[in-house]
Design a protein around this motif. Structure first.
Motif, PDB file in Angstrom:
ATOM      1  N   VAL A 144       0.837  -1.208   0.000  1.00  0.00           N
ATOM      2  CA  VAL A 144       0.000   0.000   0.000  1.00  0.00           C
ATOM      3  C   VAL A 144       0.868   1.252   0.000  1.00  0.00           C
ATOM      4  O   VAL A 144       0.639   2.198  -0.765  1.00  0.00           O
ATOM      5  N   LEU A 145       1.895   1.281   0.860  1.00  0.00           N
ATOM      6  CA  LEU A 145       2.772   2.453   0.922  1.00  0.00           C
ATOM      7  C   LEU A 145       3.486   2.682  -0.396  1.00  0.00           C
ATOM      8  O   LEU A 145       3.677   3.825  -0.817  1.00  0.00           O
ATOM      9  N   GLY A 146       3.900   1.600  -1.061  1.00  0.00           N
ATOM     10  CA  GLY A 146       4.596   1.742  -2.327  1.00  0.00           C
ATOM     11  C   GLY A 146       3.700   2.237  -3.446  1.00  0.00           C
ATOM     12  O   GLY A 146       4.081   3.110  -4.230  1.00  0.00           O
ATOM     13  N   ARG A 147       2.489   1.695  -3.527  1.00  0.00           N
ATOM     14  CA  ARG A 147       1.595   2.066  -4.632  1.00  0.00           C
ATOM     15  C   ARG A 147       1.005   3.459  -4.464  1.00  0.00           C
ATOM     16  O   ARG A 147       0.595   4.080  -5.450  1.00  0.00           O
ATOM     17  N   ALA A 148       0.943   3.962  -3.238  1.00  0.00           N
ATOM     18  CA  ALA A 148       0.418   5.311  -3.000  1.00  0.00           C
ATOM     19  C   ALA A 148       1.532   6.261  -2.582  1.00  0.00           C
ATOM     20  O   ALA A 148       1.278   7.260  -1.920  1.00  0.00           O
TER      21      ALA A 148
END
Length: 218
Positions: A144-148
């Motif tokens: 989640v942190l990587g994609r956003a």
């Protein structure tokens, strides 16, 4: 990798004339060197691209494991060297980034801090490989942190600078308090990133129905 090292090294070598130029041209200097400017920070991106390409080209599981083990070993060596430099040489304050650079009131690592930053990056990559590839743990919060990442980069400025520092007047005067605040911030960014991805998710395209075969009826 050579381009990354060259961008960083050239900035360190030319820091004094660059800092003097920024002081003489404050507006243009602020635009060119504020926060994370392309020079020297693009060097870290180039190094990451080189390491990522090297890891991508390894198809054999044994070779991939050996590659990430070497990253972990390099992290231990660099972290130990950085700590030894901080404790044994006459620098003050201890573990206080005394040899680093400041430009437009923003931090650029130098010397042992550079080794310390790369050690954290290499150790994180090696640890994630072990957890995801070997232990088969999906680490969905990290996904989640990587994609956003871009949205969260902007959002954390609002949370930390606008809300925390300027509105509430918060100041982190100790390392335990800093790490506790960092953990709290990351815990808040994960659901915030998940919500952002849910709002911006594109609907999946449905395949068109095949045309009806009317030959039998004809």
């Amino acid at each position: 990798a050579a381009a990354g090292v060259g961008l960083y090294a050239s900035f360190v070598l030319l820091f004094e004339p660059v800092a003097a130029w920024v002081s003489a041209h404050p507006l243009v200097g602020l635009v060119a060197f504020f926060d994370f400017p392309l020079w020297p920070w693009l060097g870290l991106v180039c190094l990451g691209l080189a390491l990522g390409a090297a890891a991508r080209d390894l198809r054999d599981d044994t070779a991939r494991a050996a590659f990430h083990a070497r990253l972990g070993l390099a992290a231990v060596v660099m972290a130990a060297g950085a700590q030894a430099h901080e404790w044994w040489l006459p620098v003050a304050p201890r573990l206080g980034f005394a040899s680093d650079l400041l430009i437009t009131n923003h931090w650029v690592p130098r010397g042992p801090t550079t080794a310390w930053v790369l050690a954290w990056v290499f150790a994180t990559v090696a640890a994630c490989f072990f957890v995801v590839e070997r232990r088969r743990q999906p680490l969905r919060p990290l996904v989640v942190l990587g994609r956003a990442a871009l949205f969260l980069y902007l959002a954390h400025h609002v949370l930390v600078v606008t809300l925390g520092q300027r509105t509430l007047g918060l100041a982190l005067a100790s390392w335990p308090l800093y790490w506790a605040a960092t953990a709290l911030l990351i815990a808040a960014l994960v659901p915030l990133g998940a919500g952002w991805k849910a709002l911006t998710r594109r609907p999946r395209a449905t395949a068109p129905a095949p045309p009806a075969d009317l030959s039998a009826a004809a």
